[in-house]
Scaffold this active site. Structure first.
Site, PDB file in Angstrom:
ATOM      1  N   GLU A   1      -3.720   7.379  -4.168  1.00 43.21           N
ATOM      2  CA  GLU A   1      -3.625   6.002  -3.662  1.00 43.21           C
ATOM      3  C   GLU A   1      -3.338   4.750  -4.433  1.00 43.21           C
ATOM      4  O   GLU A   1      -3.925   4.679  -5.327  1.00 43.21           O
ATOM      5  CB  GLU A   1      -4.887   5.767  -2.660  1.00 43.21           C
ATOM      6  CG  GLU A   1      -4.673   4.493  -1.835  1.00 43.21           C
ATOM      7  CD  GLU A   1      -6.014   4.249  -0.827  1.00 43.21           C
ATOM      8  OE1 GLU A   1      -6.177   4.602   0.247  1.00 43.21           O
ATOM      9  OE2 GLU A   1      -6.781   3.853  -1.813  1.00 43.21           O
TER      10      GLU A   1
ATOM     11  N   TYR B   1       0.765  -1.229  -0.122  1.00 39.80           N
ATOM     12  CA  TYR B   1       0.163   0.008  -0.009  1.00 39.80           C
ATOM     13  C   TYR B   1       0.789   1.279   0.089  1.00 39.80           C
ATOM     14  O   TYR B   1       1.823   1.389   0.888  1.00 39.80           O
ATOM     15  CB  TYR B   1      -1.008  -0.087   1.278  1.00 39.80           C
ATOM     16  CG  TYR B   1      -1.794   1.285   1.559  1.00 39.80           C
ATOM     17  CD1 TYR B   1      -3.068   1.409   1.027  1.00 39.80           C
ATOM     18  CD2 TYR B   1      -1.066   2.485   1.871  1.00 39.80           C
ATOM     19  CE1 TYR B   1      -3.652   2.606   1.149  1.00 39.80           C
ATOM     20  CE2 TYR B   1      -1.823   3.673   1.894  1.00 39.80           C
ATOM     21  CZ  TYR B   1      -3.239   3.757   1.536  1.00 39.80           C
ATOM     22  OH  TYR B   1      -3.730   4.979   1.766  1.00 39.80           O
TER      23      TYR B   1
END
Ligand code: GDP
Ligand code: MN
Length: 378
Positions: free
Chosen positions: A189, A104
């Site tokens: 993101e 992530y």
């Protein structure tokens, strides 16, 4: 909020040199079938719903296909879905990569630190909210200097991926930083960022462009977002108007009073449905316009809660009365008014003449609005 769909986010990733899988969008099963195979998206492939909500993986909106026929079937199934209230209009077909690990990485504006911040975690592929705090590294970024080498190495350590100049991770972080700045993003993101052999590939893309900078990026003007048709009209008229799922309409002025009014209604068992913040206005026509918009949302009752300051009570009352005259009798709804503050006496008199009583007490008026919405007496 300009939130880009994944396919568009990935197109921007490509422009900034962020590695993405080979992919194409399709709007029908036939398009999907011809998008895959030789010269197109390599098989086996992944078929992903293009919706703004996340959690597609868990929700059956990401499927795998080994042949063109399977890609068409998966596309048919996904296009028939309604995903978290959103109709799926297109899918993204992508080569299916052999993932070693899912990471992530994101860049967002940290409003309390007042600088952009990188968040990175070795536990990607799940919602970041569900990842333990210790498993996330947070690196504030100097807005002018960008990420320093040692900061990139620190991120690399946290991810278990080698950092260092010229390495894929450093290139990725530099690209994300350039994108974040040049596109005026408030969030970029990548979840998951996949480790595929010695490559890092962005399997998902979430890009949100800062609303206040959207005038600098007319290319995003066509992006559809979560606004309802009435919210869209309100936006064009520069009226702060939000639709929720309750049935009581709230008209107040100023964000603080508006939010407090929603809370009070909730407290007395009501369900606020639409709220409208008049803000500071001295134009009765603007109030009329706002009120008519509220009427279109067909609330079961409306609670008008005004504290007169810049927006004077008589201005609101005049605008309201003008609007009431325009609402056809069949579409009328009970109205509970509470107006206090600047020019209160004039305002109350104008309302009374139109048959509307202004209650002084907040508790009493909120309760009256809740009762009225249940179809009880006014
Ligand atoms: P989200 O659930 O809406 O965030 O959708 P994502 O784009 O993040 O996809 C969900 C999951 O699908 C990922 O975490 C991966 O596990 C899987 N996935 C997506 N693309 C690929 C791919 O190319 N290869 C493989 N093996 N899995 C993928
Ligand atoms: Mn994702």
């Amino acid at each position: 909020m300009v939130k880009l769909p994944e396919s568009q986010g990935k197109e921007i990733f490509r422009q900034y040199g962020i590695p993405i899988p080979v992919g194409r969008t399709a709007g029908t099963p036939e398009e999907a079938a011809s998008a895959v195979g030789p010269g197109g998206v390599p098989l086996p492939c992944v078929v992903k719903a293009q919706v703004l909500a996340g959690g597609r993986g868990k929700g059956g909106a990401v499927r795998f296909a080994a042949t063109a026929a399977e890609a068409a079937d998966a596309t048919r199934a996904i296009l028939g879905m309604e995903f978290k209230g959103e109709r799926v209009r297109s899918v993204l077909l992508e080569e299916r990569l052999a993932i070693d690990r899912e990471l992530y990485v994101s860049l967002a504006l940290d409003r309390s630190l007042r600088v952009p911040i990188v968040m990175a975690s070795g536990r990607g592929g799940v919602e970041i909210e569900s990842v333990a705090d210790e498993a996330i590294v947070r690196v504030p970024v100097h807005p002018f200097a960008g990420l320093a080498s040692y900061e990139k190495r620190r991120i690399g350590q946290a991810l278990g991926v080698p950092g260092g100049s010229g390495k894929p991770l450093d290139r990725l972080l530099d690209s994300l930083w350039r994108l974040f700045n040049a596109e005026d993003a408030e969030l970029v993101e990548v979840n998951p960022l996949a480790v595929v052999g010695d490559r890092l590939v962005a399997l998902d893309a979430k890009v949100i462009i800062e609303d206040d900078a959207s005038f600098r990026h007319p290319q995003y003007a066509e992006v559809r977002d979560d606004r309802t048709p009435l919210e869209e009209i309100a936006r064009e008229k520069e009226i702060a108007f939000v639709q929720l799922d309750g049935n009581i309409g709230v008209i107040a002025n100023g964000a603080g009073l508006t939010m407090a009014t929603l809370d009070v209604l909730q407290e007395y068992g009501g369900r606020p449905g639409v709220f409208l913040d008049l803000g500071g206005t001295d134009d009765p026509a603007k109030v009329t316009e706002a009120f008519l918009l509220m009427a279109q949302a067909k609330p079961a009752a409306v609670f008008l809660n005004i504290f007169g300051g810049v927006t004077r009570c008589d201005t609101v009352a005049r605008g309201l009365v003008a609007a009431l005259e325009k609402v056809p009798p069949a579409e009328r709804f009970p109205l509970v008014a509470r107006i206090r503050g600047n020019n209160e006496t004039e305002g109350i008199a104008i309302l009374r003449e139109a048959g509307v009583t202004s209650l002084g007490d907040l508790k009493a008026s909120a309760e009256a609005a809740v009762v009225a919405a249940r179809g009880g007496a006014r």
